[in-house]
Design a protein around this motif. Sequence first.
Motif, PDB file in Angstrom:
ATOM      1  N   HIS A   1       0.828  -1.201   0.000  1.00  0.00           N
ATOM      2  CA  HIS A   1       0.000   0.000   0.000  1.00  0.00           C
ATOM      3  C   HIS A   1       0.868   1.260   0.000  1.00  0.00           C
ATOM      4  CE1 HIS A   1      -3.692   2.162   0.508  1.00  0.00           C
ATOM      5  NE2 HIS A   1      -3.266   2.760   1.605  1.00  0.00           N
ATOM      6  N   ASN A   2       0.637   2.115  -0.991  1.00  0.00           N
ATOM      7  CA  ASN A   2       1.343   3.391  -1.133  1.00  0.00           C
ATOM      8  C   ASN A   2       2.843   3.234  -1.380  1.00  0.00           C
ATOM      9  OD1 ASN A   2      -1.136   4.377  -0.512  1.00  0.00           O
ATOM     10  ND2 ASN A   2      -0.595   5.200   1.488  1.00  0.00           N
ATOM     11  N   VAL A   3       3.266   2.079  -1.839  1.00  0.00           N
ATOM     12  CA  VAL A   3       4.691   1.854  -2.107  1.00  0.00           C
ATOM     13  C   VAL A   3       4.994   2.265  -3.540  1.00  0.00           C
ATOM     14  CG1 VAL A   3       6.522   0.148  -2.255  1.00  0.00           C
ATOM     15  CG2 VAL A   3       4.841   0.004  -0.404  1.00  0.00           C
ATOM     16  N   TYR A   4       5.986   3.142  -3.675  1.00  0.00           N
ATOM     17  CA  TYR A   4       6.373   3.631  -5.000  1.00  0.00           C
ATOM     18  C   TYR A   4       7.387   2.686  -5.638  1.00  0.00           C
ATOM     19  CZ  TYR A   4       3.827   7.963  -4.731  1.00  0.00           C
ATOM     20  OH  TYR A   4       2.820   8.882  -4.698  1.00  0.00           O
ATOM     21  N   PRO A   5       7.429   2.578  -6.965  1.00  0.00           N
ATOM     22  CA  PRO A   5       6.604   3.333  -7.913  1.00  0.00           C
ATOM     23  C   PRO A   5       5.235   2.685  -8.106  1.00  0.00           C
ATOM     24  CG  PRO A   5       8.087   1.927  -9.122  1.00  0.00           C
ATOM     25  CD  PRO A   5       8.421   1.731  -7.669  1.00  0.00           C
ATOM     26  N   PRO A   6       4.216   3.470  -8.457  1.00  0.00           N
ATOM     27  CA  PRO A   6       2.903   2.903  -8.766  1.00  0.00           C
ATOM     28  C   PRO A   6       2.817   2.456 -10.218  1.00  0.00           C
ATOM     29  CG  PRO A   6       2.807   5.278  -8.879  1.00  0.00           C
ATOM     30  CD  PRO A   6       4.221   4.934  -8.502  1.00  0.00           C
ATOM     31  N   ARG A   7       1.711   1.802 -10.550  1.00  0.00           N
ATOM     32  CA  ARG A   7       1.370   1.527 -11.943  1.00  0.00           C
ATOM     33  C   ARG A   7       0.140   2.358 -12.315  1.00  0.00           C
ATOM     34  NH1 ARG A   7       2.149  -5.090 -11.880  1.00  0.00           N
ATOM     35  NH2 ARG A   7       4.403  -5.091 -12.165  1.00  0.00           N
ATOM     36  N   HIS A   8      -0.107   2.461 -13.610  1.00  0.00           N
ATOM     37  CA  HIS A   8      -1.186   3.338 -14.073  1.00  0.00           C
ATOM     38  C   HIS A   8      -2.041   2.633 -15.121  1.00  0.00           C
ATOM     39  CE1 HIS A   8       1.815   6.172 -12.382  1.00  0.00           C
ATOM     40  NE2 HIS A   8       0.729   6.682 -11.857  1.00  0.00           N
ATOM     41  N   GLN A   9      -2.678   1.558 -14.687  1.00  0.00           N
ATOM     42  CA  GLN A   9      -3.614   0.834 -15.526  1.00  0.00           C
ATOM     43  C   GLN A   9      -5.042   1.164 -15.064  1.00  0.00           C
ATOM     44  OE1 GLN A   9      -2.213  -3.153 -14.750  1.00  0.00           O
ATOM     45  NE2 GLN A   9      -0.543  -2.982 -16.232  1.00  0.00           N
ATOM     46  N   GLY A  10      -6.036   0.672 -15.811  1.00  0.00           N
ATOM     47  CA  GLY A  10      -7.397   0.845 -15.334  1.00  0.00           C
ATOM     48  C   GLY A  10      -8.340   1.528 -16.294  1.00  0.00           C
ATOM     49  N   TYR A  11      -9.466   2.028 -15.751  1.00  0.00           N
ATOM     50  CA  TYR A  11     -10.596   2.494 -16.550  1.00  0.00           C
ATOM     51  C   TYR A  11     -10.295   3.764 -17.337  1.00  0.00           C
ATOM     52  CZ  TYR A  11     -15.379   3.895 -17.750  1.00  0.00           C
ATOM     53  OH  TYR A  11     -16.510   4.261 -18.428  1.00  0.00           O
TER      54      TYR A  11
ATOM     55  N   LYS B   1       5.822   9.126  -0.178  1.00  0.00           N
ATOM     56  CA  LYS B   1       6.105  10.103  -1.221  1.00  0.00           C
ATOM     57  C   LYS B   1       7.318  10.939  -0.852  1.00  0.00           C
ATOM     58  CE  LYS B   1       1.391  10.856  -2.972  1.00  0.00           C
ATOM     59  NZ  LYS B   1       0.310  11.858  -3.099  1.00  0.00           N
ATOM     60  N   SER B   2       8.131  11.212  -1.845  1.00  0.00           N
ATOM     61  CA  SER B   2       9.250  12.125  -1.631  1.00  0.00           C
ATOM     62  C   SER B   2       8.732  13.556  -1.624  1.00  0.00           C
ATOM     63  CB  SER B   2      10.280  11.950  -2.744  1.00  0.00           C
ATOM     64  OG  SER B   2       9.724  12.390  -3.976  1.00  0.00           O
ATOM     65  N   ALA B   3       9.568  14.479  -1.166  1.00  0.00           N
ATOM     66  CA  ALA B   3       9.198  15.892  -1.175  1.00  0.00           C
ATOM     67  C   ALA B   3       8.881  16.352  -2.590  1.00  0.00           C
ATOM     68  CB  ALA B   3      10.321  16.727  -0.573  1.00  0.00           C
ATOM     69  N   LYS B   4       9.610  15.843  -3.578  1.00  0.00           N
ATOM     70  CA  LYS B   4       9.365  16.218  -4.969  1.00  0.00           C
ATOM     71  C   LYS B   4       7.987  15.779  -5.421  1.00  0.00           C
ATOM     72  CE  LYS B   4      11.183  15.630  -9.660  1.00  0.00           C
ATOM     73  NZ  LYS B   4      12.231  15.012 -10.497  1.00  0.00           N
ATOM     74  N   GLN B   5       7.558  14.591  -4.989  1.00  0.00           N
ATOM     75  CA  GLN B   5       6.253  14.088  -5.395  1.00  0.00           C
ATOM     76  C   GLN B   5       5.111  14.848  -4.732  1.00  0.00           C
ATOM     77  OE1 GLN B   5       7.218  10.144  -4.223  1.00  0.00           O
ATOM     78  NE2 GLN B   5       7.429   9.399  -6.332  1.00  0.00           N
ATOM     79  N   ARG B   6       5.379  15.440  -3.581  1.00  0.00           N
ATOM     80  CA  ARG B   6       4.355  16.224  -2.900  1.00  0.00           C
ATOM     81  C   ARG B   6       4.296  17.661  -3.402  1.00  0.00           C
ATOM     82  NH1 ARG B   6       6.050  13.175   1.696  1.00  0.00           N
ATOM     83  NH2 ARG B   6       7.508  14.807   2.321  1.00  0.00           N
ATOM     84  N   ALA B   7       5.360  18.147  -3.968  1.00  0.00           N
ATOM     85  CA  ALA B   7       5.431  19.541  -4.400  1.00  0.00           C
ATOM     86  C   ALA B   7       4.641  19.763  -5.688  1.00  0.00           C
ATOM     87  CB  ALA B   7       6.880  19.953  -4.609  1.00  0.00           C
ATOM     88  N   TYR B   8       4.227  20.986  -5.885  1.00  0.00           N
ATOM     89  CA  TYR B   8       3.502  21.348  -7.095  1.00  0.00           C
ATOM     90  C   TYR B   8       4.390  21.158  -8.322  1.00  0.00           C
ATOM     91  CZ  TYR B   8       1.491  24.197 -10.788  1.00  0.00           C
ATOM     92  OH  TYR B   8       0.995  24.635 -11.987  1.00  0.00           O
ATOM     93  N   ASP B   9       3.826  20.498  -9.312  1.00  0.00           N
ATOM     94  CA  ASP B   9       4.544  20.253 -10.575  1.00  0.00           C
ATOM     95  C   ASP B   9       3.668  20.761 -11.710  1.00  0.00           C
ATOM     96  OD1 ASP B   9       5.784  19.340 -12.846  1.00  0.00           O
ATOM     97  OD2 ASP B   9       5.955  17.247 -12.178  1.00  0.00           O
ATOM     98  N   PRO B  10       4.076  21.834 -12.385  1.00  0.00           N
ATOM     99  CA  PRO B  10       3.243  22.396 -13.454  1.00  0.00           C
ATOM    100  C   PRO B  10       3.067  21.464 -14.645  1.00  0.00           C
ATOM    101  CG  PRO B  10       5.413  23.422 -13.434  1.00  0.00           C
ATOM    102  CD  PRO B  10       5.330  22.586 -12.193  1.00  0.00           C
TER     103      PRO B  10
END
Length: 802
Positions: free
Chosen positions: A366-376, A433-442
């Motif tokens: 649970h919540n372990v990075y990296p994730p995958r991005h499959q689905g609907y 999540k790392s600080a980078k993953q929590r920070a705003y990314d344009p």
Amino acid sequence: MHTFDIRRWAFTLGDEPDAWAKGFDDSSWRMVTVPHDWSVEQPFSQSHSSGTGYLPGGIGWYRAHVSLREVGEIAGKHVRLVFHGVYKNAQVWVNGYHFGVRPSGYAEFSHDLTEILSYANSDDLVVTVRVEHTDISDSRWYNGSGITRRVELEVHEPVRVAEHGTTFTTLTADATEATIRIAQVLVNDTTEAVTVRARHELRSLSSGRVHTFAIDVDMPAGASASAEIVGQVPQPELWSDTTPHLYRLTTTLSWGGDQHARYEETVGIRTFRFDADHGFFINGEPRTLKGVCLHEDAGPLGTAVPTEVWLRRLLKLKDMGCNGVRMAHNPHAPELYRLCDALGFFVIDEAFDEWENAKNKWWQGHNVYPPRHQGYARDFHAWHERDLVAMVDAHRNHPSIIAWSIGNEIDYPNDPYASARFEAMTGNNDANKSAKQRAYDPNRPDARRLPTIASRLVDIVRQADATRPVTLGVAFPELSRHTGFFDRVDVVGYNYKEYLYEADHRHLPDKPLLGSENGHRYTDWLHVEQKPYIAGQFLWTGIDYLGEAYGWPIHGSGAGLLDIAGFEKHTFHLRRSWWTDEPVAYIVTRPHVEAADKNFWSHPIARRWDGTGEQAIEILCFASGDPRLTCGGEEIPLTRDEQHGYWVAVTAPRSAPLVLEARRSGQVVARDELGPRGEAVRLEATAWAAPADALRRCTDAGLPADGIIQIECRLRDALGRVAGDERDISAEVEGGDLLGIENGDLSDNTPYATQQRRTHDGRLVVFVRSDGAATVRLRASDLTEVRIECGSKSAPSLIPAN
């Protein structure tokens, strides 16, 4: 209309590219009963996705051979093949004719077979389905694989009601009179114009009182027409959570002198509303929603959950004080809605967990990075309107449904939508999540996109059904109330974030607010009790479920109040003491720890009291009324913990049993005793049976019986208490099929296909299917065998009797 249930199918796991052909030889395939989930039949493996329970997907083929003689006369009739859900990417062929693919694993879909059957050259109608579920990280929870819901052939007369063509609406209602509307779309498949008389009989399933209405409709050849009646029902029997009265709506179409067609719907008469200041009302009465979120698996049964299994679970939740179900996070099987109608649960029906962009899917814990991005998300743009309309069309006549949800946590921070309004966006999936993953990314999708999609979905729902509010489960209201994400929804559901209720009620004075997903803390519940403008809460979750696992060997989520076997957990009794007026007395313990951050959730509790050891024991008492705790006749003082909603005492270990009595007006109304637990000396086994009133309601509502026997097994010690040791229990069935054994232990990765399982906390449940009488033999090492005789061919019922 005549319905033929297609239950028996030949099945093979693996790809067979030529299996679509009518003449394909499937004699070597094994026979299965649909609904069927093949994933849960396979072994758990760490190589699979933690999100979907460490179980595999794959490709499977199903072939059903249906005798047209058994279906009945079809010449000149309209024939439709209906699938209530196939997970997923279902391709369908009938007699070798390809009918296309349905990506969604949750949507009901159908195919018109009328023309194809006119070409049939034999009695053998062959229905073939290819199911592809190879993206096993497509969700955060277990979805199963296969034809997981019922399949039916519908045979209609040439003058008929269109598919989902009946809409029943309560316009007004009170104790003296209700005004109802019956709207139908009728279809004339004949080559001549006809005048059709539609006669409606509305019969109370409680009292048998009948009300009739009729209308004549002129229909051109080969065309459809609308028919609508508004009528009055004197002294209506209103549906609610406490009085779930239902009516049987029978429509008889007559034309051409002697031709007829008959249709039935189960409906309810009720009014409800959400108020921005005063919460939820049913039939003009205020009601607090005490709900739970539910996924749709049941351990060894996977997502092919029979009616009887849901009934056992729902009745236990009802006993806890629950009156609501949120269908998380997708439309569920039709039987569950009908049970909610019959038993009195308010339902939020939910369409999607993601829209155009995929969410993070956890596959290594649970919540372990990296994730995958499959689905609907892959299919959203092409299919969202058809899938959303399919949900509303199939379910709009259920009196239990009080809102349509267009999405769950679509605005989850940085998953994937982001906003420049927040330098950092946080939520409950931030642990790794790392600080980078929590920070705003344009470079992430902009959250301002979400209101556009939400507005489109709201319009689709309102076009399909304007009688219920539209809602969604909001994850990040701090941002979303600024972007306009929930501007057009009627009720805003907050997932957690209870601390924002007060301020956001001031900012959004005209928006009804609801806890659409909530934690189990007492403080979370107090927000509902103390704030009348909050309509209620829906706990995450009512029942443990497969998937969303925290890491091997755990294969599911333990967030429920019932475990995955359907047994009450300790927190069930605590919740019952908050949610009901019924007497409650229940004792649990844990080692006493001096810690400033100690709370109910951070230190595990157990139902243990053995009088050994030197460490002080903390005793937690869940009780209603005035509790009194004694040990060996000596009273142990209790202190109310107002933060956590229970009574507590600390004492040294003692040898005598603990006794908790709950008193009202000086009288003992509930009692619990907790003493040392000895070794098992006998196995106790009972075939679960529904109470007579609940059974009558379900039978009257026309719920199908699946012939499921649920045997609850417990190990007992010499004093009749739950034993302190565990045993392997094996099951052998004569006159039926062993469907699986579940002990509720989410770390037990014994394959579900085996015939034995170890008890967990001295108990487990055995699932058996039988069309008639069955004998179940249960064996545990060093204990006397138990034999259970269940069911009867001469007296079939929804729930087999002991």
